[in-house]
Design an enzyme around this catalytic site. Structure first.
Site, PDB file in Angstrom:
ATOM      1  N   LYS A   1       0.887  -1.174   0.000  1.00  0.00           N
ATOM      2  CA  LYS A   1       0.000   0.000   0.000  1.00  0.00           C
ATOM      3  C   LYS A   1       0.919   1.216   0.000  1.00  0.00           C
ATOM      4  CE  LYS A   1      -2.003   2.948   2.059  1.00  0.00           C
ATOM      5  NZ  LYS A   1      -1.753   4.389   1.775  1.00  0.00           N
TER       6      LYS A   1
ATOM      7  N   GLU B   1       6.513  -0.308  12.810  1.00  0.00           N
ATOM      8  CA  GLU B   1       7.673   0.588  12.924  1.00  0.00           C
ATOM      9  C   GLU B   1       7.089   1.976  13.064  1.00  0.00           C
ATOM     10  OE1 GLU B   1      10.995  -0.268  12.497  1.00  0.00           O
ATOM     11  OE2 GLU B   1      10.502  -2.380  12.312  1.00  0.00           O
TER      12      GLU B   1
ATOM     13  N   CYS C   1      11.887   9.037  11.202  1.00  0.00           N
ATOM     14  CA  CYS C   1      11.376   8.449  12.447  1.00  0.00           C
ATOM     15  C   CYS C   1      12.448   8.436  13.526  1.00  0.00           C
ATOM     16  CB  CYS C   1      10.888   7.037  12.179  1.00  0.00           C
ATOM     17  SG  CYS C   1      12.123   6.035  11.345  1.00  0.00           S
TER      18      CYS C   1
ATOM     19  N   GLU D   1       6.681  14.135  18.796  1.00  0.00           N
ATOM     20  CA  GLU D   1       7.387  14.019  17.515  1.00  0.00           C
ATOM     21  C   GLU D   1       6.946  15.171  16.609  1.00  0.00           C
ATOM     22  OE1 GLU D   1       6.315  10.817  14.784  1.00  0.00           O
ATOM     23  OE2 GLU D   1       8.450  10.399  14.516  1.00  0.00           O
TER      24      GLU D   1
HETATM   25  P1  NAD Z   1       0.836   7.743   8.810  1.00  0.00           P
HETATM   26  O1  NAD Z   1       0.688   6.867  10.002  1.00  0.00           O
HETATM   27  O2  NAD Z   1      -0.088   8.875   8.654  1.00  0.00           O
HETATM   28  O3  NAD Z   1       0.682   6.874   7.474  1.00  0.00           O
HETATM   29  C1  NAD Z   1       1.466   5.735   7.235  1.00  0.00           C
HETATM   30  C2  NAD Z   1       0.735   4.838   6.257  1.00  0.00           C
HETATM   31  O4  NAD Z   1      -0.440   4.337   6.895  1.00  0.00           O
HETATM   32  C3  NAD Z   1       0.270   5.543   4.992  1.00  0.00           C
HETATM   33  O5  NAD Z   1       0.457   4.685   3.882  1.00  0.00           O
HETATM   34  C4  NAD Z   1      -1.216   5.754   5.253  1.00  0.00           C
HETATM   35  O6  NAD Z   1      -1.971   5.796   4.066  1.00  0.00           O
HETATM   36  C5  NAD Z   1      -1.560   4.520   6.053  1.00  0.00           C
HETATM   37  N1  NAD Z   1      -2.761   4.639   6.885  1.00  0.00           N
HETATM   38  C6  NAD Z   1      -3.312   5.761   7.415  1.00  0.00           C
HETATM   39  N2  NAD Z   1      -4.419   5.460   8.117  1.00  0.00           N
HETATM   40  C7  NAD Z   1      -4.580   4.111   8.036  1.00  0.00           C
HETATM   41  C8  NAD Z   1      -5.522   3.186   8.562  1.00  0.00           C
HETATM   42  N3  NAD Z   1      -6.560   3.586   9.303  1.00  0.00           N
HETATM   43  N4  NAD Z   1      -5.367   1.881   8.286  1.00  0.00           N
HETATM   44  C9  NAD Z   1      -4.327   1.451   7.551  1.00  0.00           C
HETATM   45  N5  NAD Z   1      -3.408   2.279   7.013  1.00  0.00           N
HETATM   46  C10 NAD Z   1      -3.518   3.588   7.267  1.00  0.00           C
HETATM   47  O7  NAD Z   1       2.349   8.188   8.785  1.00  0.00           O
HETATM   48  P2  NAD Z   1       3.052   9.184   7.777  1.00  0.00           P
HETATM   49  O8  NAD Z   1       2.583  10.567   8.079  1.00  0.00           O
HETATM   50  O9  NAD Z   1       2.916   8.650   6.388  1.00  0.00           O
HETATM   51  O10 NAD Z   1       4.589   9.009   8.210  1.00  0.00           O
HETATM   52  C11 NAD Z   1       5.147   9.667   9.268  1.00  0.00           C
HETATM   53  C12 NAD Z   1       5.207   8.782  10.497  1.00  0.00           C
HETATM   54  O11 NAD Z   1       5.864   7.562  10.172  1.00  0.00           O
HETATM   55  C13 NAD Z   1       6.022   9.403  11.606  1.00  0.00           C
HETATM   56  O12 NAD Z   1       5.376   9.224  12.840  1.00  0.00           O
HETATM   57  C14 NAD Z   1       7.320   8.613  11.564  1.00  0.00           C
HETATM   58  O13 NAD Z   1       8.010   8.587  12.781  1.00  0.00           O
HETATM   59  C15 NAD Z   1       6.846   7.271  11.147  1.00  0.00           C
HETATM   60  N6  NAD Z   1       7.939   6.497  10.550  1.00  0.00           N
HETATM   61  C16 NAD Z   1       8.453   5.437  11.248  1.00  0.00           C
HETATM   62  C17 NAD Z   1       9.524   4.712  10.723  1.00  0.00           C
HETATM   63  C18 NAD Z   1      10.134   3.559  11.488  1.00  0.00           C
HETATM   64  O14 NAD Z   1      10.827   2.739  10.886  1.00  0.00           O
HETATM   65  N7  NAD Z   1       9.912   3.450  12.785  1.00  0.00           N
HETATM   66  C19 NAD Z   1      10.040   5.050   9.475  1.00  0.00           C
HETATM   67  C20 NAD Z   1       9.493   6.129   8.790  1.00  0.00           C
HETATM   68  C21 NAD Z   1       8.426   6.835   9.344  1.00  0.00           C
END
Ligand code: NAD
Length: 598
Positions: free
Chosen positions: A283, A358, A392, A493
Site C-alpha cells: 500500500k 515501525e 522516524c 514528535e
Molecule cells: P501515517 O501513520 O499517517 O501513514 C502511514 C501509512 O499508513 C500511509 O500509507 C497511510 O496511508 C496509512 N494509513 C493511514 N491510516 C490508516 C488506517 N486507518 N489503516 C491502515 N493504514 C492507514 O504516517 P506518515 O505521516 O505517512 O509518516 C510519518 C510517520 O511515520 C512518523 O510518525 C514517523 O516517525 C513514522 N515512521 C516510522 C519509521 C520507522 O521505521 N519506525 C520510518 C518512517 C516513518
C-alpha cells in the site's frame, strides 16, 4: 585509431568475473556499453575516454564523505555503487565542482506510473478513483494517481494468494537470482528514481541519490543472500524421536508504508518478505506513491512473477484499512505514525493478524563533555536535518553535558545556519520542502508552542527569504535551547527540521532524561570513554544505539523500536522472523507403540 567497446564485450567481461575495465587513450564506449557498464557494476579505471554520446562518461571517485555528509554516518548508512564509472542519463546535468555524481532536475513527467499494479497488470482503481500527488516545493499537482478501493485491494489479495504457492516453492537459488536482478535494475535506474523520489517527497535530490537509493538496492542484495540461509533446527529429544522446527513463509503480506522514505522502506520490507517466500501487496503512501509504482515495474522487469509483488496506492482509511481487515492477508508490516499504528493493531485484531509496527520517535543524541565536540556537532546536525527532519529516528532531542552545553549550542546553531535550504531538484540543496502544507503548518505551530513554553529559538523557525521557495513548504533549520525535557517540544514528535537541546549533569541524569519519553526508537551517544559508551548503550530503552555517529542503517542490522516506537524489526536476519511461521514436526522413529489405554 579509436577502440570501440561494445555492450557484448562488457557482458563478457562481467561473465568472466572481472569488475574493472581499464580505459586507454582513444577508448570509446558505445551508449549500449555505457548502460551495460552500469548494469553489471563494472568499474572504469582512470584513463582518457569518451563515449559516442554526450556527455562523456565520468570516472568518479568513490563518494568518500559524499560531498559534505559526515563520512562516518554515511559510510555505514549507504553502500557504494558497485560501479564508480557512472555515466549520467541524458536528463542529468553535471553540477559544477560537486565532486560526486550529480543528478538534477525533475523527472520526465511522461514516464510516471499512476495506475495500480495487480497480478502483473496496470489497472485503474474501481470507479476511476484517483488522488493527486503534489510537489512539496510548489504545492502543484504532479500527477493524479489511482486510489485503490476495497474491491481493488481484494483483487490484489487474490492475485497475491494465487501467486503464493509457486513463489513459496521456487528453488531458493532462483528466488535469490531474481532479487539480485531487481537490485541491479534499481541501481541502474538510480538517477531517475532519485529524481522521482525527490520530486514527490520534497527531499534534496543529492540525498535521494546518495543516501536513499543505495539503501534501496542493498537490502535486495542482502536478503538475496539470506534466502539460502533460512533454516530450522533439530531438537535434542530422546533418540526415538525426530523433532524438527521449520520456518515457513507467512503467506500474503500487506505492507503499509509512509511517505518520508517510501522507496527505501518498500525495499527493506519487500526484500525480507519475498526472501522468506511470501507474496506482497504494497500500500503506497498517498502523499508520495510514485517510487512504489516504479518498484513494482522493476520487479516485473526483473522477472519476479506477476502477482508476487502488487502495488496499490490509495488512502490509508480506505486501501490501508481494507488490507488490514482482509481475512486472506496473513500479516501486516506497517511503518508510520504511532497513532495509525494503534488503528492498525485494532483493525488486525478481528482476524488475529500478525502485525509488525515501525512507529514514531523522539530520539535522544547524548553528548558527554569528554566527546570530540566537532564530531558530535557534525553528527547531531546530520541526525536531525537529513530529510528535513522527517525521519522516524531523527535525533530530535540533543542532551548535552553542562560543561560543554553553551559551546555545543553555539557551534550547532552556526552549522544549522549554513545549511542550504532550496528547491529539492537542485544538486546544491541541502534541505528541501516538508511533505505538505499541513505538515509545514504543524511544524510552525511547534515553533510557537516551544516559544510559549519558554524555550529560546537560537536560529531558524522562519521561512527562507528566497522568492523561489515562496510557494512551497519550507522552513529554516531550527534550534531550540533553554529546553526542559517535560516541554511538549521535547516530548512530541515534530517531524520537521527542529531540534531541542537540553543540558544534563552526569551519566545518571543523561540516562534518566534520555529514557523519559514514550518512544524508544534510536539514540546516539557521544563520548571518548569506551566503557561508558557501552554502559549507557545498555541502559537506554531504544532499538538502535549509535556510538560516536548517528543515523546508520546497514542492511545487516535489525531496526525496530522499544515502547511506543513499535514492535518487530525491519532489516537484519531478525526481520526474517517477521515473515515466517514456526512449525514443529515430531516423528516417532522408535519401534515401540505408545498405547496409553492398553
Ligand atoms: P501515517 O501513520 O499517517 O501513514 C502511514 C501509512 O499508513 C500511509 O500509507 C497511510 O496511508 C496509512 N494509513 C493511514 N491510516 C490508516 C488506517 N486507518 N489503516 C491502515 N493504514 C492507514 O504516517 P506518515 O505521516 O505517512 O509518516 C510519518 C510517520 O511515520 C512518523 O510518525 C514517523 O516517525 C513514522 N515512521 C516510522 C519509521 C520507522 O521505521 N519506525 C520510518 C518512517 C516513518
Amino acid at each position: 585509431m579509436k577502440h570501440f567497446v561494445t555492450a557484448d564485450e562488457i557482458r563478457q567481461l562481467a561473465a568472466s568475473g572481472e569488475r574493472e575495465l581499464m580505459l586507454r587513450e582513444h577508448t570509446v564506449l558505445t551508449d549500449a556499453a555505457v548502460d551495460a557498464v552500469r548494469l553489471h557494476g563494472i568499474r572504469l579505471v582512470e584513463g582518457s575516454t569518451y563515449s559516442t554520446g554526450e556527455p562523456p562518461p565520468q570516472v568518479v571517485p568513490a563518494p568518500a564523505g559524499a560531498g559534505g555528509l559526515p563520512a562516518p554516518a554515511l559510510a555505514g548508512l549507504v553502500r557504494e555503487r558497485s560501479s564508480t564509472g557512472v555515466t549520467p542519463s541524458p536528463q542529468v546535468r553535471r553540477a559544477e565542482g560537486s565532486g560526486t555524481v550529480p543528478v538534477t532536475g525533475p523527472p520526465d513527467s511522461g514516464r510516471l506510473l499512476t495506475r495500480l499494479l495487480i497480478g502483473g497488470e496496470w489497472v485503474e482503481a474501481a470507479g476511476g478513483a484517483t488522488v493527486p500527488t503534489v510537489d512539496p516545493a510548489t504545492n502543484r499537482t504532479i500527477a493524479d494517481v489511482s486510489a485503490a478501493q476495497a474491491e481493488d485491494v481484494d483483487k490484489a489479495v487474490r492475485a497475491a494468494r494465487a501467486a503464493f504457492p509457486a513463489w513459496r516453492d521456487l528453488d531458493p537459488e532462483k528466488r535469490a537470482r531474481l532479487m539480485l536482478r531487481l537490485a541491479e535494475l534499481i541501481e541502474s535506474e538510480r538517477d531517475y528514481l532519485a529524481q522521482v523520489e525527490s520530486h514527490d517527497v520534497g527531499k534534496p535530490i543529492r540525498e535521494a541519490a546518495l543516501v536513499d537509493l543505495p539503501a534501496c538496492w542493498d537490502p535486495w542484495r542482502f536478503f538475496a543472500g539470506a534466502v539460502r540461509t533460512v533454516a530450522g533446527r533439530v531438537l535434542a529429544l530422546p533418540r526415538t524421536s525426530l523433532d524438527y522446527v521449520r520456518r515457513e513463509p507467512t503467506g500474503v503480506v500487506g505492507m503499509i508504508i509512509p511517505w518520508n522514505f517510501p522507496l527505501h522502506i518498500a525495499c527493506r520490507k519487500g526484500s525480507a518478505a519475498l526472501a522468506a517466500g511470501n507474496t506482497v501487496i504494497l500500500k503506497a503512501p498517498e502523499l508520495a506513491p510514485l517510487t512504489s509504482l516504479e518498484l513494482g515495474r522493476l520487479a516485473l522487469e526483473a522477472g519476479i512473477p506477476p502477482g508476487v509483488f502488487n502495488v496499490v496506492p490509495g488512502l490509508g482509511e480506505v486501501a490501508g484499512a481494507a488490507l488490514v481487515e482482509h481475512p486472506d492477508v496473513n500479516k501486516i508490516a506497517f511503518t508510520g505514525s504511532t497513532t495509525t499504528g494503534r488503528a492498525v493493531m485494532r483493525g488486525g485484531a478481528g482476524t488475529i493478524k500478525r502485525v509488525s509496527l515501525e512507529l514514531g520517535g523522539k530520539s535522544p543524541s547524548v553528548v558527554f563533555a569528554d566527546a570530540d565536540l566537532d564530531r558530535a556537532v557534525i553528527g547531531s546536525v546530520f541526525g536531525i536535518y537529513l530529510a528535513q527532519g522527517e525521519v522516524c529516528s531523527a535525533g530530535s532531542r540533543v542532551l548535552v553535558e553542562r560543561p560543554v552545553h553553551d559551546e555545543f549550542v553555539a557551534r550547532f546553531a552556526e552549522r544549522a545556519r549554513r545549511i542550504r535550504v532550496g528547491l529539492p531538484h537542485r544538486w546544491e540543496t541541502q534541505l528541501g520542502a516538508l511533505i505538505n502544507r499541513r505538515q509545514c503548518e504543524r511544524v510552525y505551530e511547534y515553533v510557537d508552542i516551544g516559544t510559549s513554553e519558554g524555550a529560546t529559538v537560537v536560529t531558524g523557525g522562519t521561512r527562507p527569504d528566497d522568492p523561489a521557495l515562496a510557494e512551497g513548504n519550507f522552513i529554516q533549520p531550527t534550534v531550540f535551547a533553554g529546553v526542559r525535557n517535560d516541554m511538549r517540544i521535547a516530548q512530541e514528535e515534530i517531524f520537521g527540521p527542529v531540534v531541542v537541546i537540553i543540558p544534563f549533569d552526569g551519566e545518571e541524569e543523561a540516562i534518566r532524561l534520555a529514557n523519559d519519553v514514550r518512544y524508544g526508537l534510536a539514540a546516539g551517544i557521544w563520548t571518548a570513554d569506551g566503557a561508558r559508551a557501552h554502559r549507557v548503550a545498555h541502559a537506554l530503552d531504544a532499538g538502535s544505539i549509535w556510538v560516536n555517529h548517528y543515523g546508520v542503517y546497514p542492511s545487516e542490522a535489525p531496526f525496530g523500536g522499544y515502547k511506543e516506537s513499535g514492535t518487530g524489526h525491519d532489516l537484519g536476519l531478525e526481520s526474517l522472523d517477521e515473515y515466517t511461521e514456526v512449525k514443529n514436526v515430531h516423528v516417532n522413529i522408535g519401534t515401540e507403540t505408545f498405547d496409553w489405554y492398553a
